[in-house]
Design a protein around this motif. Structure first.
Motif, PDB file in Angstrom:
ATOM      1  N   LEU A  71       0.816  -1.212   0.000  1.00 49.22           N
ATOM      2  CA  LEU A  71       0.000   0.000   0.000  1.00 49.22           C
ATOM      3  C   LEU A  71       0.852   1.266   0.000  1.00 49.22           C
ATOM      4  O   LEU A  71       0.466   2.285  -0.539  1.00 49.22           O
ATOM      5  CB  LEU A  71      -0.938   0.003   1.222  1.00 49.22           C
ATOM      6  N   LEU A 307       5.739   3.212  11.411  1.00 47.05           N
ATOM      7  CA  LEU A 307       5.072   1.918  11.258  1.00 47.05           C
ATOM      8  C   LEU A 307       6.008   0.897  10.614  1.00 47.05           C
ATOM      9  O   LEU A 307       5.955  -0.296  10.926  1.00 47.05           O
ATOM     10  CB  LEU A 307       3.799   2.096  10.415  1.00 47.05           C
TER      11      LEU A 307
ATOM     12  N   THR B 113      -5.370 -11.885   1.592  1.00 48.79           N
ATOM     13  CA  THR B 113      -5.348 -10.649   2.379  1.00 48.79           C
ATOM     14  C   THR B 113      -4.936  -9.476   1.495  1.00 48.79           C
ATOM     15  O   THR B 113      -5.509  -8.386   1.586  1.00 48.79           O
ATOM     16  CB  THR B 113      -4.377 -10.777   3.565  1.00 48.79           C
ATOM     17  N   LEU B 114      -3.937  -9.700   0.626  1.00 46.88           N
ATOM     18  CA  LEU B 114      -3.477  -8.616  -0.238  1.00 46.88           C
ATOM     19  C   LEU B 114      -4.564  -8.216  -1.225  1.00 46.88           C
ATOM     20  O   LEU B 114      -4.802  -7.032  -1.449  1.00 46.88           O
ATOM     21  CB  LEU B 114      -2.210  -9.032  -0.983  1.00 46.88           C
ATOM     22  N   ALA B 117      -7.056  -6.200   0.715  1.00 45.93           N
ATOM     23  CA  ALA B 117      -6.567  -4.874   1.086  1.00 45.93           C
ATOM     24  C   ALA B 117      -6.614  -3.925  -0.105  1.00 45.93           C
ATOM     25  O   ALA B 117      -6.969  -2.753   0.042  1.00 45.93           O
ATOM     26  CB  ALA B 117      -5.147  -4.985   1.623  1.00 45.93           C
ATOM     27  N   HIS B 118      -6.280  -4.443  -1.297  1.00 52.42           N
ATOM     28  CA  HIS B 118      -6.258  -3.553  -2.448  1.00 52.42           C
ATOM     29  C   HIS B 118      -7.662  -3.218  -2.941  1.00 52.42           C
ATOM     30  O   HIS B 118      -7.866  -2.166  -3.534  1.00 52.42           O
ATOM     31  CB  HIS B 118      -5.395  -4.153  -3.559  1.00 52.42           C
ATOM     32  N   LYS B 121      -8.584  -0.317  -0.726  1.00 51.95           N
ATOM     33  CA  LYS B 121      -7.423   0.530  -0.488  1.00 51.95           C
ATOM     34  C   LYS B 121      -7.819   1.930  -0.004  1.00 51.95           C
ATOM     35  O   LYS B 121      -7.177   2.505   0.873  1.00 51.95           O
ATOM     36  CB  LYS B 121      -6.587   0.631  -1.767  1.00 51.95           C
ATOM     37  N   ILE B 124      -9.038   1.493   3.783  1.00 48.92           N
ATOM     38  CA  ILE B 124      -8.062   1.011   4.767  1.00 48.92           C
ATOM     39  C   ILE B 124      -6.716   1.618   4.454  1.00 48.92           C
ATOM     40  O   ILE B 124      -6.117   1.306   3.432  1.00 48.92           O
ATOM     41  CB  ILE B 124      -7.922  -0.518   4.730  1.00 48.92           C
ATOM     42  N   GLU B 125      -6.243   2.496   5.292  1.00 47.51           N
ATOM     43  CA  GLU B 125      -4.936   3.107   5.072  1.00 47.51           C
ATOM     44  C   GLU B 125      -4.072   2.892   6.313  1.00 47.51           C
ATOM     45  O   GLU B 125      -4.194   3.646   7.271  1.00 47.51           O
ATOM     46  CB  GLU B 125      -5.083   4.604   4.786  1.00 47.51           C
ATOM     47  N   PRO B 126      -3.223   1.861   6.286  1.00 50.36           N
ATOM     48  CA  PRO B 126      -2.400   1.618   7.473  1.00 50.36           C
ATOM     49  C   PRO B 126      -1.543   2.817   7.837  1.00 50.36           C
ATOM     50  O   PRO B 126      -1.163   2.985   8.977  1.00 50.36           O
ATOM     51  CB  PRO B 126      -1.516   0.445   7.058  1.00 50.36           C
TER      52      PRO B 126
END
Lengths: 375, 132
Positions: A71, A307, B113-114, B117-118, B121, B124-126
């Protein structure tokens, strides 16, 4: 089978008889197994099951890694430059060598060469100690620079602060190995004084291993100082860039004023850094023009680069805990080998501990390129 | 003593008989498969060479391919460790299936999971956790 081993199994047979067990079961064969091979295969199944849980356990952390990196690749490019590639590569070599000595120990155990097992496991423990010594230097250096997990990360300034003498964190890391070195050396001295051959075979390699931790620390400090110029430059360029991006037209006085004003920057690092940065900015910018293009000031923040370091400390820290656990179980193997317990029918403990040790190496094989070698 | 020694010989014969008929040259060691020293050294130097290669590869500008190049080299190294240092070439099929099966599950875990997550995206921004 050598004379010492025959003696050892002889003694054990006696101990066994005293406990009133079956006479046809040798001491090294647990009574619930039919034969040596069944015992070995059961143990092997058990250790593989354990290793599988380890792989799945580490995969959770690799998953966090993969998600965050996919990401935000720019954060990884920025943060990875604070990791010392040379130290990582040296540690990789040390771990690979320890895997060689471990595999050799298994060979020796299968051939009943207990002295060989003592020598090989001793070298494996010594390599583990060197690895931890280098790691202690890496960790203490990062803690000093404020390269800490998300909540504690200190945004990096133009020029990293230089510490005089040993880092206090490195001294903390050296307390336990230092105590171990003293105790083990004394124990070895006692073995020599009392001419206790078995105790000598155990205490000798362990004392050398404790010493090897400090060898690793020395190696780490030497390479860290050698890298300091280049490393500092890279970090400098990165931080200078984020600084420039925020304040494009900063002359010397302006920058210094900004640095001392900036409330969000740690006051101990900001002022001297800004002063120095003005003198070397042009050089760093020129030599690292390529680096600068991909770095944005956004990544130099606790909730971005911080992080990365959360993940870095989590993965390498859990790996280091596995190294420490490996040292403990290797010591158990060393003791058994010093007592001459292994032979072609009973080498399971060496093999199982070996499998565990190789798995720890296996994890590092992935960690090294994935953390240190990002460009 | 004599008793336990005789017992060992009996085991030798038993294990030779049923388990490892295919490995004649190791027969007299029963179920033990000591790796030859040349093999251990060859694997070690191959691992070292691959480490040098991966460090060199990191200096090249491969763009998006970089991660795949380093993962490929790491996987070759891991395979060498598993096959030779961990003796998987001599292991029971069941142990091999268990371990390789685990790697399949790890791939499913990471892959799904990837993908997930995409897909989310933007939500969800870690990187956007509120700082202290």
């Amino acid at each position: 089978m050598s004379a010492t081993e025959l003696d050892a199994s002889h003694n054990h047979s006696h101990g066994h008889d005293d406990h009133g067990h079956d006479h046809d079961h040798p001491a090294w064969l647990a009574h619930h197994f039919d034969d040596a091979e069944q015992q070995f295969d059961s143990g092997k199944l058990g250790i593989w099951l354990f290793l599988i849980t380890e792989v799945l356990f580490f995969s959770g952390m690799f998953c966090a890694y993969a998600m965050y990196r996919s990401l935000h690749p720019e954060i990884w490019t920025f943060s990875s430059q604070f990791l010392n590639e040379t130290l990582g590569a040296i540690n990789t070599g040390v771990l690979l060598f320890s895997s060689l000595t471990m595999a050799w120990a298994v060979r020796c155990a299968m051939l009943g060469q207990n002295r060989g097992v003592v020598a090989c496991t001793g070298m494996t423990i010594a390599c583990a100690a060197i690895f931890l010594g280098v790691k202690a230097v890496e960790y203490s250096h990062k803690i000093d620079l404020g390269l800490l997990p998300a909540g504690f990360y200190v945004p990096q300034v133009a020029h990293p602060e230089h510490h005089e003498g040993l880092s206090k964190w490195l001294i903390y890391f050296m307390i336990v190995p230092g105590l171990l070195l003293v105790v083990l050396t004394a124990w070895y001295g006692q073995a020599v004084a009392t001419a206790n051959a078995v105790q000598k075979q155990i205490a000798g390699p362990l004392s050398v291993s404790a010493l090897c931790f400090f060898l690793g620390v020395g190696l780490g400090l030497y390479l860290e100082s050698g890298e300091a110029a280049e490393h500092g430059d890279k970090a400098h360029a990165a931080a200078a860039d984020s600084h420039d991006a925020a304040h494009a037209e900063g002359d010397h006085a302006h920058e210094e004023a900004h640095a001392s004003d900036a409330a969000h920057e740690p006051k101990d690092a900001a002022t001297p850094a800004a002063t120095e940065s003005a003198s070397t900015d042009s050089h760093a910018d020129a030599s690292h023009a390529a680096d600068n293009e991909i770095i944005s000031p956004d990544v130099n923040k606790p909730n971005a680069a911080g992080l990365f370091f959360s993940i870095y400390y989590c993965m390498t820290g859990v790996h280091a805990i596995h190294i420490i656990a490996g040292i403990l179980v290797l010591t158990w193997v060393l003791v058994k080998a010093a007592q001459g317990q292994f032979h072609s029918e009973y080498f399971g403990p060496v093999d199982y501990v070996g499998l565990y040790w190789h798995l720890v190496d296996f994890i590092w094989i992935y960690l090294f390129p994935l953390l240190y070698l990002i460009t | 003593m004599a008793h336990s020694h005789a017992n060992q010989h009996e085991h030798h014969e038993k294990s030779e008989g049923h388990a490892h008929a295919g490995h004649g040259h190791h027969g007299h060691h029963g179920f033990a498969h000591p790796s030859p020293i040349w093999q251990l050294l060859a694997v070690f130097f191959a691992l070292l060479a691959l480490t040098v290669l991966t460090v060199y590869q990191s200096t090249l500008d491969l763009g998006n391919m970089e991660i795949w190049a380093s993962l490929t080299i790491a996987t070759i190294k891991a395979a060498l460790v598993i096959l030779f240092f961990m003796h998987m070439i001599h292991d029971k099929p069941f142990n091999i299936i268990m371990f390789l099966g685990t790697l399949v599950f790890v791939a499913l875990f990471l892959g799904f999971t990837l993908m997930d997550a995409h897909n989310y995206k933007d939500l969800i921004e870690p990187g956007s956790i509120t700082p202290k």
